[in-house]
Design a protein around this motif. Structure first.
Motif, PDB file in Angstrom:
ATOM      1  N   VAL A 152       0.839  -1.203   0.000  1.00 33.40           N
ATOM      2  CA  VAL A 152       0.000   0.000   0.000  1.00 33.40           C
ATOM      3  C   VAL A 152       0.875   1.256   0.000  1.00 33.40           C
ATOM      4  O   VAL A 152       0.607   2.215  -0.726  1.00 33.40           O
ATOM      5  N   ALA A 153       1.941   1.247   0.808  1.00 35.20           N
ATOM      6  CA  ALA A 153       2.863   2.396   0.822  1.00 35.20           C
ATOM      7  C   ALA A 153       3.487   2.607  -0.547  1.00 35.20           C
ATOM      8  O   ALA A 153       3.568   3.739  -1.042  1.00 35.20           O
ATOM      9  N   ALA A 154       3.921   1.528  -1.191  1.00 31.47           N
ATOM     10  CA  ALA A 154       4.541   1.641  -2.514  1.00 31.47           C
ATOM     11  C   ALA A 154       3.533   2.129  -3.556  1.00 31.47           C
ATOM     12  O   ALA A 154       3.877   2.938  -4.437  1.00 31.47           O
ATOM     13  N   PHE A 155       2.300   1.661  -3.459  1.00 34.35           N
ATOM     14  CA  PHE A 155       1.268   2.087  -4.404  1.00 34.35           C
ATOM     15  C   PHE A 155       0.978   3.581  -4.236  1.00 34.35           C
ATOM     16  O   PHE A 155       0.826   4.313  -5.229  1.00 34.35           O
ATOM     17  N   ILE A 156       0.901   4.051  -2.988  1.00 32.83           N
ATOM     18  CA  ILE A 156       0.668   5.473  -2.747  1.00 32.83           C
ATOM     19  C   ILE A 156       1.817   6.295  -3.321  1.00 32.83           C
ATOM     20  O   ILE A 156       1.611   7.336  -3.949  1.00 32.83           O
ATOM     21  N   PHE A 157       3.055   5.829  -3.104  1.00 28.92           N
ATOM     22  CA  PHE A 157       4.200   6.526  -3.684  1.00 28.92           C
ATOM     23  C   PHE A 157       4.048   6.639  -5.197  1.00 28.92           C
ATOM     24  O   PHE A 157       4.267   7.713  -5.783  1.00 28.92           O
ATOM     25  N   GLY A 193      -0.417  -5.945  -7.563  1.00 33.44           N
ATOM     26  CA  GLY A 193      -0.305  -4.587  -7.043  1.00 33.44           C
ATOM     27  C   GLY A 193       1.073  -4.003  -7.254  1.00 33.44           C
ATOM     28  O   GLY A 193       1.223  -2.822  -7.593  1.00 33.44           O
ATOM     29  N   LEU A 194       2.108  -4.829  -7.055  1.00 36.28           N
ATOM     30  CA  LEU A 194       3.477  -4.340  -7.246  1.00 36.28           C
ATOM     31  C   LEU A 194       3.738  -4.025  -8.714  1.00 36.28           C
ATOM     32  O   LEU A 194       4.340  -2.978  -9.037  1.00 36.28           O
ATOM     33  N   VAL A 195       3.310  -4.891  -9.603  1.00 39.28           N
ATOM     34  CA  VAL A 195       3.495  -4.641 -11.034  1.00 39.28           C
ATOM     35  C   VAL A 195       2.760  -3.368 -11.451  1.00 39.28           C
ATOM     36  O   VAL A 195       3.297  -2.542 -12.206  1.00 39.28           O
ATOM     37  N   THR A 196       1.545  -3.183 -10.952  1.00 37.47           N
ATOM     38  CA  THR A 196       0.785  -1.970 -11.262  1.00 37.47           C
ATOM     39  C   THR A 196       1.528  -0.732 -10.776  1.00 37.47           C
ATOM     40  O   THR A 196       1.628   0.282 -11.492  1.00 37.47           O
ATOM     41  N   SER A 197       2.071  -0.793  -9.550  1.00 38.83           N
ATOM     42  CA  SER A 197       2.812   0.338  -8.996  1.00 38.83           C
ATOM     43  C   SER A 197       4.037   0.661  -9.840  1.00 38.83           C
ATOM     44  O   SER A 197       4.337   1.833 -10.109  1.00 38.83           O
ATOM     45  N   LEU A 198       4.750  -0.370 -10.259  1.00 36.70           N
ATOM     46  CA  LEU A 198       5.945  -0.160 -11.079  1.00 36.70           C
ATOM     47  C   LEU A 198       5.590   0.461 -12.427  1.00 36.70           C
ATOM     48  O   LEU A 198       6.295   1.349 -12.920  1.00 36.70           O
ATOM     49  N   LEU A 199       4.498   0.009 -13.021  1.00 34.77           N
ATOM     50  CA  LEU A 199       4.076   0.566 -14.302  1.00 34.77           C
ATOM     51  C   LEU A 199       3.654   2.031 -14.160  1.00 34.77           C
ATOM     52  O   LEU A 199       3.989   2.879 -14.988  1.00 34.77           O
ATOM     53  N   LEU A 200       2.919   2.333 -13.093  1.00 37.16           N
ATOM     54  CA  LEU A 200       2.472   3.708 -12.881  1.00 37.16           C
ATOM     55  C   LEU A 200       3.657   4.644 -12.671  1.00 37.16           C
ATOM     56  O   LEU A 200       3.732   5.719 -13.271  1.00 37.16           O
ATOM     57  N   ALA A 201       4.586   4.228 -11.800  1.00 37.19           N
ATOM     58  CA  ALA A 201       5.727   5.083 -11.493  1.00 37.19           C
ATOM     59  C   ALA A 201       6.768   5.103 -12.602  1.00 37.19           C
ATOM     60  O   ALA A 201       7.392   6.136 -12.861  1.00 37.19           O
ATOM     61  N   GLY A 202       6.943   3.965 -13.275  1.00 35.50           N
ATOM     62  CA  GLY A 202       8.002   3.867 -14.266  1.00 35.50           C
ATOM     63  C   GLY A 202       7.611   4.291 -15.660  1.00 35.50           C
ATOM     64  O   GLY A 202       8.482   4.646 -16.474  1.00 35.50           O
ATOM     65  N   ARG A 228      12.511  10.702 -20.193  1.00 35.69           N
ATOM     66  CA  ARG A 228      11.586   9.594 -19.978  1.00 35.69           C
ATOM     67  C   ARG A 228      12.255   8.472 -19.184  1.00 35.69           C
ATOM     68  O   ARG A 228      11.701   7.942 -18.226  1.00 35.69           O
ATOM     69  N   LEU A 229      13.473   8.127 -19.589  1.00 33.03           N
ATOM     70  CA  LEU A 229      14.199   7.052 -18.911  1.00 33.03           C
ATOM     71  C   LEU A 229      14.575   7.460 -17.495  1.00 33.03           C
ATOM     72  O   LEU A 229      14.445   6.668 -16.550  1.00 33.03           O
ATOM     73  N   SER A 230      15.033   8.703 -17.330  1.00 28.54           N
ATOM     74  CA  SER A 230      15.436   9.181 -16.026  1.00 28.54           C
ATOM     75  C   SER A 230      14.282   9.158 -15.026  1.00 28.54           C
ATOM     76  O   SER A 230      14.408   8.649 -13.903  1.00 28.54           O
ATOM     77  N   GLY A 231      13.141   9.703 -15.449  1.00 27.17           N
ATOM     78  CA  GLY A 231      11.975   9.716 -14.573  1.00 27.17           C
ATOM     79  C   GLY A 231      11.450   8.325 -14.286  1.00 27.17           C
ATOM     80  O   GLY A 231      11.053   8.021 -13.160  1.00 27.17           O
ATOM     81  N   GLY A 232      11.443   7.466 -15.303  1.00 31.46           N
ATOM     82  CA  GLY A 232      10.962   6.106 -15.132  1.00 31.46           C
ATOM     83  C   GLY A 232      11.819   5.315 -14.164  1.00 31.46           C
ATOM     84  O   GLY A 232      11.306   4.601 -13.290  1.00 31.46           O
ATOM     85  N   LEU A 233      13.151   5.437 -14.314  1.00 38.22           N
ATOM     86  CA  LEU A 233      14.058   4.737 -13.399  1.00 38.22           C
ATOM     87  C   LEU A 233      13.885   5.232 -11.974  1.00 38.22           C
ATOM     88  O   LEU A 233      13.879   4.434 -11.026  1.00 38.22           O
ATOM     89  N   ALA A 234      13.738   6.550 -11.813  1.00 36.32           N
ATOM     90  CA  ALA A 234      13.536   7.103 -10.474  1.00 36.32           C
ATOM     91  C   ALA A 234      12.248   6.560  -9.853  1.00 36.32           C
ATOM     92  O   ALA A 234      12.213   6.223  -8.659  1.00 36.32           O
ATOM     93  N   GLY A 235      11.203   6.486 -10.658  1.00 32.42           N
ATOM     94  CA  GLY A 235       9.941   5.958 -10.156  1.00 32.42           C
ATOM     95  C   GLY A 235      10.054   4.508  -9.736  1.00 32.42           C
ATOM     96  O   GLY A 235       9.558   4.106  -8.675  1.00 32.42           O
ATOM     97  N   VAL A 236      10.706   3.700 -10.556  1.00 30.19           N
ATOM     98  CA  VAL A 236      10.876   2.278 -10.232  1.00 30.19           C
ATOM     99  C   VAL A 236      11.713   2.117  -8.960  1.00 30.19           C
ATOM    100  O   VAL A 236      11.393   1.310  -8.084  1.00 30.19           O
ATOM    101  N   ILE A 237      12.784   2.896  -8.859  1.00 29.40           N
ATOM    102  CA  ILE A 237      13.623   2.836  -7.652  1.00 29.40           C
ATOM    103  C   ILE A 237      12.805   3.248  -6.428  1.00 29.40           C
ATOM    104  O   ILE A 237      12.881   2.616  -5.363  1.00 29.40           O
ATOM    105  N   GLY A 238      12.013   4.291  -6.584  1.00 34.09           N
ATOM    106  CA  GLY A 238      11.196   4.755  -5.468  1.00 34.09           C
ATOM    107  C   GLY A 238      10.210   3.709  -5.000  1.00 34.09           C
ATOM    108  O   GLY A 238      10.030   3.503  -3.792  1.00 34.09           O
ATOM    109  N   VAL A 239       9.539   3.056  -5.937  1.00 37.72           N
ATOM    110  CA  VAL A 239       8.599   1.997  -5.575  1.00 37.72           C
ATOM    111  C   VAL A 239       9.338   0.863  -4.853  1.00 37.72           C
ATOM    112  O   VAL A 239       8.884   0.359  -3.819  1.00 37.72           O
ATOM    113  N   GLY A 240      10.488   0.472  -5.394  1.00 41.66           N
ATOM    114  CA  GLY A 240      11.243  -0.611  -4.784  1.00 41.66           C
ATOM    115  C   GLY A 240      11.693  -0.279  -3.372  1.00 41.66           C
ATOM    116  O   GLY A 240      11.540  -1.088  -2.443  1.00 41.66           O
TER     117      GLY A 240
END
Length: 355
Positions: free
Chosen positions: A58-63, A262-271, A319-331
């Motif tokens: 839930v925390a990762a999804f909110i992020f 849920g984790l895959v959805t979070s990664l797709l949204l952030a990445g 695009r790559l920079s923001g996506g990587l940051a989002g994926v790292i943040g979710v992780g």
């Protein structure tokens, strides 16, 4: 609505830091009850044990969803605060911890929300939204039928009201500790007005998410405990209510599949999806710029972070920079959140054994 350093003076920042620390201490104790409590816990509380593995998710999804700013008015955007969503999914105490973990990760790694203002942000975005939303939600479910549709509607209303409540609390904090001399009446009007609009987006995201989880695993939703469905019979080609007691809703998927989904959805949204988020300033940033609240803004202590401003340093492609940051943040958030709630559960087990 992340408050940066410099908006609120040192005494008020320190005071809200004490409030935040106290609330987190209380929430750690309350989260143990929500996730199974002690040996004296009720059956409903023991049911929370099944929701514990979802707290980090839930925390990762909110992020992830907070990276998706949506336009709400000319030149203004908004994003999920998440207190209502967390409280309804995993309980109010656990919800405060979920949002606090998100705010801590955002402040340290992404320079989003001041570090000296962390107490302000936790008080406003974690405590206020969770308490207001859950109070409204519980009040509504007591008078509405215990159906999936009613719980989704209560989630929508609770989330809608939690956002302007947070805007009001920020205004009160600014009235007590603001660093610039501005018209508080105009600030309050602007803050509440724009955050009512943002609240509509918050409500839609919250209701859709709660409804989706209830559809597959209602037993894992804290706010849906005791949810039942009336048995149906087909008579002359039509479904009618059977004259029988209400039956518990049967889960449609496993916890593991829900967690992975849920984790895959979070990664797709952030990445990926986050690249298409609105670039307009959010409600607080717009009001601050329009009314001079931001005149004393200080540089963030983590401004030199390799992930500052949700981008990866030395990666030139936006695009790559923001996506990587989002994926790292979710992780990082799912690991940090899971670690916190694993510790809560471990402490709970130890307490139960001692008792």
């Amino acid at each position: 609505m992340h408050v940066p350093d410099g908006f609120i003076d040192a005494p008020m920042s320190a005071a809200t830091g004490v409030v935040a620390a106290g609330a987190i201490a209380v929430s750690l104790r309350g989260a143990r009850r929500e996730q199974g409590g002690t040996s004296r816990a009720s059956e409903a509380e023991r049911g929370g044990e099944r929701t514990a593995p979802l707290a980090g998710l839930v925390a990762a999804f909110i992020f992830a969803v907070q990276m998706l700013n949506f336009p709400v008015a000319a030149g203004t955007s908004g994003h999920l605060l998440g207190g209502a969503l967390a409280a309804i999914l995993v309980g109010p105490y656990t919800g405060v911890l979920c949002v606090s973990v998100v705010l801590l990760m955002q402040g340290i790694l992404f320079a989003d929300g001041g570090l000296t203002a962390l107490g302000v942000n936790i008080t406003d975005m974690a405590i206020t939204t969770t308490v207001v939303a859950y109070a409204v939600f519980r009040g509504l479910v007591k008078v509405l039928p215990r159906t999936r549709r009613s719980i989704t509607a209560a989630s929508f209303t609770a989330a809608l009201l939690s956002v302007p409540a947070a805007a009001l609390v920020f205004t009160l904090l600014y009235a007590l500790g603001g660093t610039t001399d501005v018209s508080l009446g105009k600030v309050a009007t602007a803050m509440i007005g724009v955050h009512v609009l943002i609240g509509v987006g918050e409500a839609a995201i919250t209701a859709l998410t709660v409804g989706a989880v209830i559809a597959v695993r209602p037993d894992l939703v804290h706010g849906a405990r005791g949810l039942e469905q009336r048995l149906k019979l087909r008579v002359n080609g039509e479904l009618v209510d059977a004259q029988a007691p209400l039956a518990p809703i049967t889960p449609r998927t496993s916890r593991r599949r829900l967690w992975i989904g849920g984790l895959v959805t979070s990664l797709l949204l952030a990445g990926f999806v986050s690249f298409y988020a609105s670039s307009n300033p959010d409600g607080l940033e717009k009001v601050a710029a329009d009314h001079g609240i931001d005149r004393q803004t200080k540089e963030h202590a983590s401004a030199d972070s390799p992930l500052a401003d949700y981008g990866v340093r030395d990666v030139d492609d936006a695009r790559l920079s923001g996506g990587l940051a989002g994926v790292i943040g979710v992780g990082v958030t799912v690991v940090a959140g899971t670690g916190v709630f694993w510790a809560v559960r471990k402490r709970r087990s130890t307490t139960s054994q001692v008792a």
